[in-house]
Write a protein that holds these residues in place. Structure first.
Motif, PDB file in Angstrom:
ATOM      1  N   HIS A 201       5.977  -5.638  11.642  1.00 32.70           N
ATOM      2  CA  HIS A 201       5.249  -4.532  11.946  1.00 32.70           C
ATOM      3  C   HIS A 201       4.770  -4.194  13.180  1.00 32.70           C
ATOM      4  CE1 HIS A 201       2.838  -0.932  10.498  1.00 32.70           C
ATOM      5  NE2 HIS A 201       3.534  -0.945   9.445  1.00 32.70           N
TER       6      HIS A 201
ATOM      7  N   ASP B 196      -0.573  -3.870   6.032  1.00 31.66           N
ATOM      8  CA  ASP B 196      -1.110  -3.225   7.389  1.00 31.66           C
ATOM      9  C   ASP B 196      -2.739  -3.365   6.944  1.00 31.66           C
ATOM     10  OD1 ASP B 196       1.467  -2.246   7.872  1.00 31.66           O
ATOM     11  OD2 ASP B 196       0.753  -0.203   7.781  1.00 31.66           O
TER      12      ASP B 196
ATOM     13  N   ASP C 166       6.286   3.959   4.809  1.00 29.89           N
ATOM     14  CA  ASP C 166       6.895   3.059   5.568  1.00 29.89           C
ATOM     15  C   ASP C 166       6.979   1.595   4.595  1.00 29.89           C
ATOM     16  OD1 ASP C 166       4.190   2.721   6.179  1.00 29.89           O
ATOM     17  OD2 ASP C 166       4.823   1.487   8.002  1.00 29.89           O
ATOM     18  N   HIS C 167       6.081   1.658   3.521  1.00 30.05           N
ATOM     19  CA  HIS C 167       6.209   0.363   2.684  1.00 30.05           C
ATOM     20  C   HIS C 167       6.666   0.593   1.376  1.00 30.05           C
ATOM     21  CE1 HIS C 167       3.710  -1.920   5.577  1.00 30.05           C
ATOM     22  NE2 HIS C 167       3.527  -0.850   6.205  1.00 30.05           N
TER      23      HIS C 167
ATOM     24  N   HIS D 275       0.831  -1.120   0.055  1.00 30.25           N
ATOM     25  CA  HIS D 275      -0.067  -0.011   0.093  1.00 30.25           C
ATOM     26  C   HIS D 275       0.862   1.175   0.008  1.00 30.25           C
ATOM     27  CE1 HIS D 275       0.615  -0.676   4.373  1.00 30.25           C
ATOM     28  NE2 HIS D 275       0.473   0.468   4.522  1.00 30.25           N
TER      29      HIS D 275
ATOM     30  N   HIS E 297      -5.025   0.841  12.194  1.00 27.98           N
ATOM     31  CA  HIS E 297      -4.540  -0.951  12.121  1.00 27.98           C
ATOM     32  C   HIS E 297      -5.505  -1.458  13.146  1.00 27.98           C
ATOM     33  CE1 HIS E 297      -0.786   0.017  10.515  1.00 27.98           C
ATOM     34  NE2 HIS E 297      -0.815   1.498  11.083  1.00 27.98           N
TER      35      HIS E 297
HETATM   36 ZN   LIG Z   1       3.000   0.244   7.705  1.00 26.21          ZN
END
Ligand SMILES: [Zn+2]
Ligand SMILES: [Zn+2]
Length: 427
Positions: free
Chosen positions: A400, A171, A86-87, A82, A378
């Motif tokens: 994660h 996530d 951070d990905h 996504h 999340h």
């Molecule tokens: Zn993330």
């Protein structure tokens, strides 16, 4: 098959997972860290003028054979879950000929972030995948699953290879506007999962006051009954939240005043979902041409003109201010303050708390109450537990999360495979 989690076994952010079969290799996500070695927020400016060698030495960038721009390509493909940095935030360091598999929405949002200079990741070789439609990369057969997350068009991946079935959740959550996707995974759980690579962001975190995105919509609708001017601080790329705010505006007969940047994002996603609010939807949406660098960028490439029919001016804002919800930005709040039109306003803070210290002094200076209305992107611990109970995976690999050691207790399971970053595991 071999698995290496290059980063993410003991932290949130900087996700990068590698799978190696007999003759193929894939990476899943290639993210920027969110924290540094002292668990302080990671300063992304730190990498801007740094050489690759230094980044590898300091542990920011991974040294992965066949991935580098100057290397012979040795990775068959990268799967992106996504469009959160951070990905994907380190993708500018990879060999641009390596194909990147991602959702249409993910592709659009990364391209937009690149256009506005928020990322140096210029996607070169992409393949947009269709959700629930199988594709093959070398020895790997992959089915992307659409999941509920604050990142738009987010995917989980079911990966089959050498007789093993791996499910990477990415996530995800069960309480957003697409919670039906989570419910469906509980009703018709995946079968025979050998390894569940499970995110655990909410472990060790507070759930907060508002549990679901529906709660957010209700809370905002209630707030908006008051006879005040409202500002709202939220991410322009959190589409679920934009929808909640828009709906609350409609229910309370207010106009949501967006900046051109946000309007541009929504316009670019309209083909992916018909439910995303658009600049031409009538009286509940207006665009204020905030004179900042983003607006200038849109003027320069002639995209700004498109939003002219929805334009609202400063004078119109002042005239109708108690019927408005203005998407907060630096310029708008400062100009209204300067014109002495800010007294009696309220600010709704509807995003991650980490950014609050940046804006708090401004609102406090003008005695504007800060009202926090936010819910997590999340899964809560209970949502994770239900998910694991439904799927019954043979092994769970924590990812994660800052608290992998809590997994056995949380899931009442001795099937947790605790690993370290960069450790090679035979699956
Ligand atoms: Zn993330
Ligand atoms: Zn995310």
């Amino acid at each position: 098959m071999k698995l290496v989690i290059h980063r993410g076994t003991h932290e949130i952010g900087g996700t990068c997972i590698e799978l190696q079969s007999h003759s193929s290799r894939i990476l899943i996500d290639f993210g920027l860290p969110l924290v540094d070695e002292n668990r302080e927020p990671f300063d992304s400016n730190r990498i801007k003028n740094e050489s690759k060698e230094v980044l590898i030495k300091t542990g920011v960038l991974h040294s992965i054979k066949g991935l580098d721009k100057d290397d012979q390509p040795g990775i068959n493909a990268i799967l992106l879950s996504h469009p959160h940095q951070d990905h994907y935030g380190l993708l500018s360091y990879i060999n641009p000929t390596i194909p990147i598999y991602l959702s249409e929405g993910c592709k659009k949002l990364i391209e937009i972030s690149y256009f506005f200079g928020q990322t140096s990741c210029d996607l070169k070789s992409t393949k947009a995948v269709k959700t629930w439609k199988k594709f093959k990369i070398g020895d790997f057969a992959i089915i992307p699953y659409l999941v509920d997350h604050s990142g738009f068009d987010a995917l989980a991946f079911l990966i089959k290879c050498e007789g093993k079935r791996i499910f990477y959740t990415g996530d995800f959550r069960g309480h957003g506007r697409k919670s039906i996707l989570y419910e469906n995974l509980l009703k018709r759980p995946l079968k025979d999962i050998d390894y569940l690579i499970l995110e655990g962001s909410m472990i060790g975190r507070d759930k907060g006051k508002y549990k679901t995105e529906q709660d957010i919509e209700k809370a905002l609708t209630k707030q908006f009954q008051a006879n005040n001017l409202f500002f709202i601080a939220c991410s322009s790329q959190n589409i679920d939240r934009i929808v909640s705010i828009y709906k609350a505006c409609k229910e309370s007969d207010r106009t949501f005043v967006l900046d051109p940047y946000t309007a541009y994002i929504l316009d670019h996603l309209k083909k992916i979902s018909l439910n995303i609010p658009q600049y031409n939807w009538g009286k509940n949406i207006k665009i204020f041409f905030a004179p900042n660098s983003y607006t200038k960028k849109l003027a320069d490439n002639k995209s700004l003109y498109k939003f002219k029919s929805a334009k609202i001016t400063y004078d119109e804002i002042i005239e109708t201010k108690n019927n408005l919800v203005i998407k907060d930005n630096y310029l708008t709040r400062n100009v209204l303050a300067k014109k002495k039109e800010i007294a009696g306003a309220k600010i709704i803070y509807s995003m991650w708390e980490g950014y609050l210290p940046d804006v708090k002094p401004f609102w406090e200076k003008y005695n504007i109450p800060i009202i926090k209305v936010h819910t997590s992107g999340h899964a809560y611990i209970e949502e994770l537990q239900k998910f694991v109970k439904a799927i019954k995976p043979k092994n769970i690999i924590p990812n994660h999360t800052f608290y992998p050691e809590n997994f056995p207790k949380i899931f009442q399971s001795n099937k947790i495979t605790q690993i370290k970053d960069r450790q090679i595991i035979n699956l």
